[in-house]
Design an enzyme around this catalytic site. Structure first.
Site, PDB file in Angstrom:
ATOM      1  N   GLY A 730       0.814  -1.207   0.000  1.00  0.00           N
ATOM      2  CA  GLY A 730       0.000   0.000   0.000  1.00  0.00           C
ATOM      3  C   GLY A 730       0.842   1.249   0.000  1.00  0.00           C
ATOM      4  N   GLU A 731       0.185   2.355  -0.285  1.00  0.00           N
ATOM      5  CA  GLU A 731       0.834   3.655  -0.256  1.00  0.00           C
ATOM      6  C   GLU A 731      -0.025   4.591   0.559  1.00  0.00           C
ATOM      7  OE1 GLU A 731       3.029   3.508  -4.625  1.00  0.00           O
ATOM      8  OE2 GLU A 731       1.224   4.739  -4.326  1.00  0.00           O
ATOM      9  N   GLY A 732       0.613   5.235   1.532  1.00  0.00           N
ATOM     10  CA  GLY A 732      -0.135   6.134   2.387  1.00  0.00           C
ATOM     11  C   GLY A 732       0.228   7.573   2.142  1.00  0.00           C
ATOM     12  N   THR A 733      -0.285   8.430   2.997  1.00  0.00           N
ATOM     13  CA  THR A 733      -0.040   9.852   2.820  1.00  0.00           C
ATOM     14  C   THR A 733       1.403  10.196   3.119  1.00  0.00           C
ATOM     15  OG1 THR A 733      -0.803  10.151   5.091  1.00  0.00           O
ATOM     16  CG2 THR A 733      -2.388  10.527   3.328  1.00  0.00           C
ATOM     17  N   GLY A 735       4.045   7.710   3.270  1.00  0.00           N
ATOM     18  CA  GLY A 735       4.993   6.651   2.987  1.00  0.00           C
ATOM     19  C   GLY A 735       4.303   5.412   2.450  1.00  0.00           C
ATOM     20  N   TYR A 811      -0.412  -7.867  10.742  1.00  0.00           N
ATOM     21  CA  TYR A 811      -0.678  -7.975   9.308  1.00  0.00           C
ATOM     22  C   TYR A 811      -2.106  -8.469   9.077  1.00  0.00           C
ATOM     23  CZ  TYR A 811      -0.387  -9.199   4.418  1.00  0.00           C
ATOM     24  OH  TYR A 811      -0.620  -9.268   3.070  1.00  0.00           O
ATOM     25  N   MET A 812      -2.773  -7.806   8.130  1.00  0.00           N
ATOM     26  CA  MET A 812      -4.115  -8.220   7.719  1.00  0.00           C
ATOM     27  C   MET A 812      -4.038  -8.580   6.237  1.00  0.00           C
ATOM     28  SD  MET A 812      -5.819  -7.855  10.540  1.00  0.00           S
ATOM     29  CE  MET A 812      -7.561  -7.808  10.166  1.00  0.00           C
ATOM     30  N   ASP A 815      -7.874  -5.853   2.275  1.00  0.00           N
ATOM     31  CA  ASP A 815      -8.749  -4.753   2.661  1.00  0.00           C
ATOM     32  C   ASP A 815     -10.028  -4.853   1.845  1.00  0.00           C
ATOM     33  OD1 ASP A 815      -8.646  -3.078   0.220  1.00  0.00           O
ATOM     34  OD2 ASP A 815      -6.583  -2.672   0.800  1.00  0.00           O
ATOM     35  N   ASP A 855     -11.864   9.135   8.281  1.00  0.00           N
ATOM     36  CA  ASP A 855     -11.377   8.636   6.987  1.00  0.00           C
ATOM     37  C   ASP A 855     -11.816   7.186   6.788  1.00  0.00           C
ATOM     38  OD1 ASP A 855     -10.177   8.740   4.531  1.00  0.00           O
ATOM     39  OD2 ASP A 855      -8.183   8.226   5.269  1.00  0.00           O
TER      40      ASP A 855
END
EC number: 2.7.11.22
Length: 1484
Positions: A730-733, A735, A811-812, A815, A855
């Site tokens: 994933g990519e977050g805000t 990192g 860890y999941m 999503d 969010d």
């Protein structure tokens, strides 16, 4: 004046401070006599004073007792000074500070008095001591003058010093006058107290002390009053004190002092007469301590105070310590100081309790109290309770007290001798030390005075001398204590002072010297105590302008032994430092109090650390050198300077050792964090920088982090190298997010990387928020942050090179967004219930903790393979306070999930915003796509208005108050049609959805209410079977996006056509009522009958991806025309290489289909035949579904690769068959045309091939790579083939399809989504459900559409061809149905645009399904509804819209175009809005 001062001081020291009560002192007894009496009867006086206190206020006694703990705690901070009786000491210290300021000789006298105290013959000894003290007072005043400031100045400072920072000379005269007034008042008070105890009167007699104190008292008086008011038990003493002070500074101080004295536990304990009185004094002392600011002022007020204070305050540190006004006087006059010392024991004992509260002070008081105890045991008896607490809390202090007692005894002897001699003549060492201590203390305080001037006078005075350091300790403690517990502090100080005075006279003197030395040393590096004392002295002078006390410097050399003890002081200062912060005058007073009290509490190391720590804390500009603040802390630790006086070096060392134990005590406060007292909390911090603080810090930090289940490992200490990075998920805000494995445990974790490179402000605020909030949230439905690691091996490297750090989460596997968009999973109603229950439980937990998530969206809802849901990504979360009206930003929450109030500019929103987001997710779980998809806020509000109605005051009264209400009004007014649009979902779920998507946030249900809804209240998660999730693929948002891009780039193009076709359907639905309205068009499913071919195409979605439209058409023709189509033929047609398994499966399917076809010819119930067929084809794979579903199992039998292709073909065929009927199914299997209606089953078949039928349908198809497109068969062929197929299907198939459509229940939600969707779209159409996204599909239908997207994409041409052929040849319900079919196909082709398509659901062949179902419904008579179904399908099958569109447009247009131009336009409209048009149908 000096004499009276001394008398007062001595009285304070012996009588006032000691509590020696000579009832005969009368208000007017000569000061000398009274002083003698006080000296001899210091203990009595204390007890009588206590009694007087009791008289003054029985409450005071009881309160003193009650407040004792608090006072003790405060005292503990001051106790660390040196006295076991910290309370007394603190009051005494304050008084001593005053006395110190007044006279070093007073201090010496106090020390002598302390000696006398130790001699249990307190009366005789005290009498002699009084005489000696008087002499010493005189010499002490001279000493003070020699020191560089006269006692008068000290007195003056005492008088006005606390109240104002006056010049020592002017203050000297003032103090003389004040002392006289004080003496008179004290005498009056004492005469008043006479009834209670002669000793009290005697205390009053030394009005000079009180007089000296009176100014101090004045300065104190506010504090004391404050303190008194704070602590009711002090109210009598406090009241008298405050009143006296207020009434007349001199008398008030005298009386106050006296009262304080009386109240002072010290006097009581000395008196030994009454433990309760002692307690009262303790309360009073607390009060006095509260007034500690006064003593501080005094200290800081006068340089003379400093000088005298140096010796006096040391001896008078007790008085300074004792909160009682007279205690201050003690500080003013040597005698008071001495008595203060004798009192000190009691104070000390209280201090001991106090110590337990504040380790630093505790230590000091314990050692000091030891000396005091030996001096005055009677007092101790009364103090005993305090002592016990101290002992219990500070066992080390007991031993230290014993040592101190011994040292105090020795010091007392020396002090006695010295006392006899002029204070200056005191054994040069002792005297010099005292002097030096006083001078040095004065120096520091002077410097502080200068800087602090009037306001800081108290503090400055406290810091004036090392002796004053005692006072400072007292003052600091008092201040701290005042902050913590004002009255208790006073009482403790008074008690401590009284107790310590007799016993600790020597101790006081020694303490003064030691304090001086340690203070000096503490000021500079505490470590260099022996030699450094002079340096510290020098350093303090910078702080304290008066460098004049050079004699103190020599004394310091004499004190070299003290330096070693001083290190303990230094350590103690740390404690003091902690205390300091809380003190009202933290700078000077705090410094000195820190120095004084902390030495006892903390060992030398601690002291050194504390000194360092203290320096930062000390803001006094007068303490410029870092060492000086430490010195002050040392002094504070030495707050019982008596311990630190010249004789006290050894004692100090002992105290240090005890303090070490006390140092351990500070740790307990650590646990609370500031529980013991603000000082304690600061102490850990102050200490933290030094050696011990570090130890403390980890203890503090670890538990803190432990709150987050990280007790085992310290956050930030591990390196990311401990993990093996598996891949990016994933990519977050701020990192990326990585999947990683712990090398040690083998546990899978998610690493959220936070880069610091581009952060102008350092650590990203979102990361800070997330860490802070997640540490407070511990819930099974909230993601757990395990720890934080860095990418550096050493923390120091991190400072040099800004690297990154990683938040380590459990860890999941998936999503929600990745799962829904993948099409690999179909969620049943039970699964949706389970997900929503867990989601709402987690949200309810957050809301009850007052956090808004802000969010919530599908990609922030994580699942693992066991079906557990966790709420993640708290980077936008914030604490919510319903009572505060401050606005928050409304630019939160992803647009598709943003509630209307935020769109309209609301900035004072509530947790209802998160409930709206969860409502959107509930709808999405049923429709498989976001229900509101827009890319602009205005368009988003428009979509919401279409489904939920336009925001208006009628339904939402407060909407008119929102900023953008007038600027963002929808184009037109819409009525609420949510229930119609979602009529296909269970009623309980619909009710919940309706409540969660209420426009008015005040009427919207809360997270807690959702858990009580019919839909969720009976859900038992433990009994829920976990959903069948793809274990071979982790479905995350990033993976889903990449997959979507790939489809769009090449694979998607082919996939898109089916999607287009389905999109057409969706579009038509949309046209009818943009996506949302399409559901009302359910009647169109009739055309879907004719369109079963397209349905089949959808079933073949994956294959369709591989095949051209023309190829699909050829295949459909072949299938339709040849009932006995061989697998090789199919493979050839499709240009697919089939494995033997696939061929076998296909053959089996064909056979079963033929059998079914025959059966279906005979029976219109395609359902019965379909089950047979499914059993024949794939019994094992077959799921108990309607025929279509069974057919799907057949498809599922096929191997994965070929399975997918076969599944597509079979699903098309089966879908067509299922809807059409058994015969139709057979035809469909062999002929795509018939399959069109059965497309739903076909799609399931494909699903089965890719995966178990249920899970496989849409999701596995997407994985199936599109094969080489088969050669495009000529449209005519398709038509011909279609005609053949329709012929086969004609009567039986049409009837079967119609039946299936009319009986949606025939297709249970259980069957593969394709089947479901195909049939259900028709059902819903028939029902006229508003199936927007799903359009025609029920829950299953939606699932079907999702699964069919690929089929649709792969076989749009096929579907269209099939539909066309079916329509033309079949003549289902007539040309109308035929036309309807064509139309829907045509529309599909023309309407669907890759841009409009929701790639997430491109695989879902909803459109095809709806088409399949629609032809039948259309036959029933609604081309519009067909279009709607198509539209819905289109939305779902956005992936293949292009292909489907091309194929269907070409083929379908040929024979479907003429049939229904109406369908097309409808679709066009629908197509344009498929995303945004339909609230539910908006593509992802």
């Amino acid at each position: 004046m000096p004499n009276s001062e001394r008398h007062g001081g001595k009285k304070d020291g012996s009588g006032g401070a000691s509590g020696t009560s000579q009832p005969s002192s009368g208000g007017g007894s000569s000061n000398s006599r009274e002083r003698h009496r006080l000296v001899s009867k210091h203990k009595r006086h204390k007890s009588k004073h206590s009694k007087d206190m009791g008289l003054v206020t029985p409450e005071a006694a009881s309160l003193g007792t009650i407040i004792k703990p608090l006072v003790e705690y405060d005292d503990i901070s001051s106790d660390s000074d040196t006295f076991s009786d910290d309370m007394a000491f603190k009051s005494d210290r304050r008084e001593n500070d005053e006395r110190r300021g007044t006279d070093r000789s007073d201090r010496l006298h106090r020390h002598r008095h302390h000696q006398h105290r130790r001699s249990r013959d307190l009366l005789k000894t005290k009498q002699t001591e009084k005489e000696k003290n008087q002499e010493v007072s005189k010499s002490g005043s001279m000493k003070d003058r020699l020191s560089g400031s006269s006692k008068r100045s000290v007195e003056g400072n005492d008088d006005y010093g606390k109240a104002q920072l006056s010049k020592s000379s002017s203050k000297e005269s003032r103090s003389s006058k004040m002392h006289k007034e004080k003496t008179r008042k004290e005498r009056e008070l004492k005469s008043g107290h006479k009834d209670r105890s002669k000793s009290h009167r005697k205390r009053e007699t030394p009005k000079s002390y009180k007089t000296v104190d009176s100014p101090k008292r004045r300065s104190r008086s506010p504090h004391r009053k404050w303190s008194d008011s704070s602590k009711q038990d002090d109210s009598p003493s406090g009241a008298s004190y405050g009143q006296d002070y207020d009434l007349s500074p001199p008398r008030s101080h005298t009386s106050s002092n006296y009262d304080s004295y009386k109240k002072s536990p010290g006097s009581t304990s000395r008196r030994q007469s009454i433990s309760p009185p002692y307690k009262e004094p303790s309360a009073y002392q607390s009060s006095t301590r509260s007034p500690s600011p006064y003593s501080r002022r005094q200290r800081s007020v006068s340089p003379y105070s400093r000088r005298r204070s140096s010796s006096y305050e040391r001896s008078g540190s007790y008085s300074g310590r004792s909160p009682s006004p007279y205690g201050r006087r003690r500080s003013s006059s040597p005698f008071l100081s001495k008595r203060s010392l004798s009192r000190s024991p009691i104070s000390s004992r209280k201090s001991m309790k106090s110590r337990s509260r504040s380790p630093a002070y505790s230590r000091h008081s314990s050692s000091h109290s030891k000396k005091k105890r030996s001096g005055s045991r009677s007092r101790h008896s009364s103090i005993s309770p305090v002592r016990l607490p101290l002992n219990s809390s500070l066992g080390a202090e007991l031993s230290r007290k014993k040592k101190e007692r011994a040292a105090a005894a020795a010091a007392a002897k020396l002090d006695g001798k010295e006392s006899k001699g002029s204070p200056i003549i005191l054994p040069k060492k002792e005297k010099f030390e005292v002097k030096e201590s006083g001078l040095e203390s004065k120096k520091l305080p002077r410097g502080i005075k200068s800087e602090k001037s009037t306001p800081d006078t108290e503090l400055v005075n406290v810091a004036h001398s090392n002796t004053e350091v005692k006072n400072c300790l007292d003052t600091g403690k008092v201040k701290l204590d005042e902050n913590l517990q004002k009255h208790p502090v006073k009482d403790l100080k008074a008690q401590g002072t009284k107790d310590t005075k007799p016993v600790a006279l020597k101790e006081v003197i020694v303490t003064s010297k030691e304090t001086e030395t340690s203070e000096k040393e503490a000021l500079p590096p505490l470590p260099t105590i022996t030699s450094p004392p002079p340096l510290p002295s020098t350093t303090p002078p910078p702080q304290t302008p008066p460098l004049p006390p050079l004699p103190p410097l020599p004394a310091v050399p004499l004190q070299p032994p003290l330096p070693p003890p001083q290190p303990p002081f230094s350590q103690v200062p740390v404690s003091n430092t902690s205390t300091l912060p809380s003190s009202p005058h933290p700078r000077t007073s705090t410094l000195s109090s820190q120095t004084n009290s902390q030495p006892l509490v903390q060992v030398s190391m601690k002291t050194q650390l504390s000194v360092t720590a203290a320096i930062p804390h000390l803001k006094t500009s007068t303490l410029p050198p870092l060492p000086l603040p430490p010195l002050l802390p040392g002094d504070d630790d030495m707050d019982s300077p008596k311990e630190m006086l010249p004789s006290k070096p050894a004692k100090k060392e002992k105290e240090q050792r005890t303090r070490h134990l006390l140092t351990d005590l500070p740790l307990p406060p650590e646990l609370p964090g500031g529980d013991p007292s603000p000082p304690d909390s600061p102490e850990p911090k102050a200490i933290t920088p030094p050696q011990q603080p570090y130890k403390k810090r980890p203890k503090i930090c670890c538990p803190r982090y432990g709150e987050r289940r990280q007790t085992e490992s310290d956050w930030g200490k591990r390196c990311v190298d401990k993990f093996d990075i598996i891949g990016i998920i994933g990519e977050g805000t701020y990192g990326q997010v990585y999947k990683a494995k712990d090398k040690d445990t083998g546990e899978l974790v998610a690493l959220k990387k936070v880069r610091l490179d581009n952060e102008k402000e350092g650590f990203p605020i979102t990361a800070i928020r997330e860490i802070k909030i997640l540490r407070q949230l511990v819930h099974q439905s909230v993601v757990n942050m395990k720890e934080i690691v860095t990418d550096k091996q050493d923390a120091l490297d991190f400072k040099k090179d800004k690297g990154a750090f990683y938040l380590v989460f459990e860890y999941m596997d998936h999503d929600l967004m990745g799962l829904l968009e993948s099409g690999l999973v179909h969620f049943s109603e039970d699964h949706i219930k389970s997900f929503m229950k867990q989601l709402m439980e987690g949200l309810d937990y957050c809301h009850k903790k007052n956090f808004l998530h802000r969010d919530i969206k599908c990609s922030n809802i994580l699942l693992n393979n066991s079906g557990q849901i966790k709420l993640a990504d708290f980077g936008l979360a914030r604490l919510y306070n319903s009572e505060e009206s401050r606005p928050y930003t409304n630019k939160v929450i992803t647009l598709w999930y943003r509630p209307p109030e935020l769109l309209l500019g609301e900035e004072r929103y509530t947790p209802a915003i998160d409930v709206w987001s969860c409502g959107c997710i509930l709808g999405e779980l049923f429709t498989k796509k976001p229900i509101f998809q827009a890319n602009l806020e205005l368009a988003q509000l428009e979509l919401i208005s279409r489904l939920c109605g336009s925001p208006c005051p009628a339904v939402w009264p407060d909407v008119i108050k929102l900023p953008y209400f007038n600027t963002m009004k929808p184009k037109k007014q819409y009525r609420r049609r949510l229930r119609e649009e979602f009529s296909f979902i269970p009623s309980a779920a619909l009710d919940l959805l309706d409540h969660m998507l209420t426009l008015d946030p005040s009427k919207r249900c809360t997270a807690e209410q959702t858990l009580q809804s019919d839909f969720l209240k009976d859900v038992e998660l433990s009994k829920m079977a976990p959903p069948d999730l793809p274990h071979w693929q982790d479905c995350h948002e990033l993976w889903s996006k990449k997959r979507r891009r790939q489809r769009q780039s090449g694979i998607v193009i082919e996939e898109q056509p089916p999607s287009k076709a389905s999109r057409k359907e969706t579009t038509s639905g949309t046209a009818a009522e943009p996506v949302k309205n399409s559901s009302p068009a359910p009647p169109q499913p009739a055309p879907v009958k004719a369109e079963p071919g397209p349905g089949d195409a959808v079933g073949l979605g994956d294959i369709t991806q591989q095949l051209n439209q023309s190829e699909l058409a050829v295949l459909l023709n072949l299938l339709q025309s040849q009932t006995d189509l061989s697998i090789p033929q199919m493979a050839q047609l499709l240009n697919i290489h089939s494995n033997p398994e696939m061929q076998q499966q296909l053959e089996a399917l064909n056979q079963s289909i033929s059998a079914l076809t025959e059966a279906s010819s005979q029976q219109q119930d395609s359902e019965s035949i379909a089950p047979e067929e499914s059993l024949k084809e794939v019994p094992s794979v077959s799921v108990v579904l309607p025929p279509a579903e069974q057919t799907t199992p057949e498809a599922s039998n096929t191997p994965a690769d070929m399975q997918n292709m076969l599944a597509v073909l079979l699903s098309q065929l089966m879908k067509t068959q299922e809807p059409a009927g058994n015969l139709e199914e057979n035809t469909s299997d062999k002929n795509s045309g018939p399959q069109g209606p059965r497309r739903t089953p076909t799609m399931p078949q494909e699903e089965a091939a890719a995966c178990p039928p249920h899970i496989l349908p849409p999701e596995k198809r997407p994985p199936e790579p599109p094969g080489p497109p088969p050669p495009p068969p000529p449209p005519p062929l398709v038509e011909g083939d279609l005609s053949s197929a329709p012929q086969e299907l004609n009567p039986a198939v049409t009837a079967a399809l119609l039946q299936l459509l009319s009986q949606p229940e025939a297709e249970p939600p259980g069957h593969l989504p394709h089947e479901h969707q195909a049939l259900r779209p028709m059902e819903y159409s028939t029902r006229s459900h508003p199936n927007r996204t799903y359009g025609n599909t029920d829950g299953p239908e939606t699932g079907f559409s999702a699964t069919d997207t690929d089929e649709r994409s792969s076989g749009p041409a096929l579907t269209e061809s099939l539909v066309q052929t079916l329509v033309k040849n079949r003549t289902f319900s007539g040309s109308v149905s035929h036309l309807g079919e064509s139309n829907s196909y045509q529309g599909t082709g023309s309407v669907q645009f890759p841009g409009d398509q929701d790639l997430r659901f491109t695989r879902v062949p909803l459109a095809l399904h709806s088409v399949v179902g629609q032809p039948f419904l259309k036959s029933e008579g609604n081309s519009n509804s067909v279009v709607h179904a198509e539209t819905k399908l289109q939305n779902y099958g956005e992936l293949g819209p292009g292909t489907t569109g091309a194929n269907s447009s070409g083929t379908t247009l040929q024979w479907g175009g003429p049939a229904q131009s109406f369908g097309k336009p409808y679709r066009g409209a629908a197509r344009v809005p498929p995303r945004g048009g339909r609230g539910r149908g908006v593509p992802y």
